[in-house]
Design an enzyme around this catalytic site. Structure first.
Site, short mmCIF file in Angstrom:
data_model
loop_
_atom_site.label_atom_id
_atom_site.label_comp_id
_atom_site.label_asym_id
_atom_site.label_seq_id
_atom_site.Cartn_x
_atom_site.Cartn_y
_atom_site.Cartn_z
N ASP A 54 43.53 72.81 76.77
CA ASP A 54 43.10 71.47 76.35
C ASP A 54 44.31 70.62 75.98
OD1 ASP A 54 43.71 72.74 73.99
OD2 ASP A 54 41.81 72.28 72.98
N SER A 55 45.53 71.19 76.13
CA SER A 55 46.75 70.39 76.02
C SER A 55 46.77 69.35 77.14
CB SER A 55 48.00 71.28 76.08
OG SER A 55 47.92 72.18 77.17
N ASP A 93 40.12 76.44 78.58
CA ASP A 93 39.83 76.18 77.16
C ASP A 93 38.48 75.49 76.99
OD1 ASP A 93 41.89 77.12 75.57
OD2 ASP A 93 43.08 75.29 75.70
N LYS A 123 38.68 80.30 76.78
CA LYS A 123 39.41 80.53 75.51
C LYS A 123 38.84 79.61 74.44
CE LYS A 123 43.93 79.11 74.86
NZ LYS A 123 43.82 78.15 73.74
N GLU A 125 39.33 78.56 70.08
CA GLU A 125 40.21 78.65 68.90
C GLU A 125 39.41 79.07 67.67
OE1 GLU A 125 42.29 74.95 68.28
OE2 GLU A 125 43.19 74.98 70.28
N GLU A 192 49.65 81.44 68.04
CA GLU A 192 50.51 80.25 68.14
C GLU A 192 51.24 79.98 66.83
OE1 GLU A 192 48.73 76.84 70.00
OE2 GLU A 192 50.39 75.52 69.45
O1 KIV Z 1 45.99 74.09 75.29
C1 KIV Z 1 47.01 74.78 75.43
O2 KIV Z 1 47.92 74.48 76.21
C2 KIV Z 1 47.12 76.00 74.63
C3 KIV Z 1 48.45 76.67 74.61
C4 KIV Z 1 49.36 75.96 73.69
C5 KIV Z 1 48.33 78.10 74.27
O3 KIV Z 1 46.18 76.40 74.01
#
Ligand code: KIV
Length: 274
Positions: A54-55, A93, A123, A125, A192
């Site tokens: 989600d980056s 994510d 994934k 969090e 992280e």
């Molecule tokens: O969203 C992302 O890029 C991440 C990484 C920083 C692990 O979760």
């Protein structure tokens, strides 16, 4: 390398294979990707895991945090990446607000991602706070990767992007959460921005792989954001980030050369026209 060994290496990476890699001490490489062309290059280069993070909210959409990205947008990025990838395990994510509310909503979000992107897994969090959601997703047969330590979707609670779990209480919660995620069936966890000693301890206590970002070298693999390691992001240089290329420079020079060629009528030349 023998043909049999090369065939084994070229097999599609599975969640099971990541656990095997941890067992034999082979480090796991993981990198983000958000589009077809880059995902194809990264997969062909031999990456083990590609994360549609989600980056994307930051590096693709220009948002300050990961919070604004929507499920539809993550599905768009996920679909583009999955189409390009043959070997790497693809992880997508679940974005902020699509799994924290209740487990029914979490399952609906995960099912949409699986059905519409054809990703291998998702994934999420968080630890105990989202346990019920993760359990429900796992019950539907969807593999889940956890993410502990600095969890960017909670940035408004943390207030800063500084190192997490430096204090004993937070470190103990992280250890408990990591054990819980393994017990309920997650196949791996991203750690992280936590102290290296803590990350090493968690990696040695658990049998599922711990993939670190800013968590030192004692974990089972490393993940970076592609734009950061290729030198595309500006004004972001945390200690953990190693830059493997300066694409900002490469792209700027190429674009400037093109502008110049157009202005001085050097492009296109006779061979570059019909
Ligand atoms: O969203 C992302 O890029 C991440 C990484 C920083 C692990 O979760």
């Amino acid at each position: 390398m023998s043909v049999a060994k090369r065939d084994l290496e070229n097999r599609k990476v599975t969640t099971h294979r990541l656990v095997e890699m941890k067992k034999r001490g082979e480090k796991i490489s993981m990198l983000t990707a958000y589009d077809y062309s880059m995902a194809k290059l990264i997969d062909q280069a031999g990456m083990d895991v590609i994360l549609v993070g989600d980056s994307a909210s930051n590096v693709m959409a220009g948002n300050v945090t990961t919070l604004p990205i929507t499920l539809d947008q993550m599905i768009y990025h996920g679909k583009s990446v999955v189409k390009a990838v043959q070997r790497a395990l693809v992880v997508v994510d679940l974005p902020f607000g699509t799994y924290q509310g209740n487990s029914k909503e979490a399952l609906a979000s995960a099912i949409r991602v699986m059905k519409e992107t054809h990703t291998d897994c998702i994934k999420v969090e968080g630890g105990s706070e989202v346990r019920e959601s993760i359990e429900r997703i796992l019950c539907a047969g969807i593999p889940v990767m956890g993410h502990l330590g600095l969890t960017p979707q909670s940035i408004n609670k943390f207030g800063t992007y500084t190192v997490r779990a430096k204090e004993e209480e937070e470190a103990q919660k992280l250890i408990a959460d990591a054990h819980m995620l393994e017990e309920i069936g997650c196949f791996g966890i991203v750690l992280e921005k936590i102290p290296a000693a803590l990350a090493t301890r968690v990696a040695s206590e658990l049998s599922i792989p711990m993939i670190g970002i800013g968590a030192g070298g004692g974990v089972d693999g490393q993940v970076l954001v592609m734009h950061d390691m290729l030198g595309l992001t500006q004004g972001f240089s945390p200690r953990f980030l190693r830059r493997y290329a300066d694409l900002k420079e490469v792209i700027t020079s190429a674009v400037q050369a093109y502008i110049e060629d157009v202005k001085r009528e050097d492009f296109p030349n006779e061979k570059e026209q019909y």
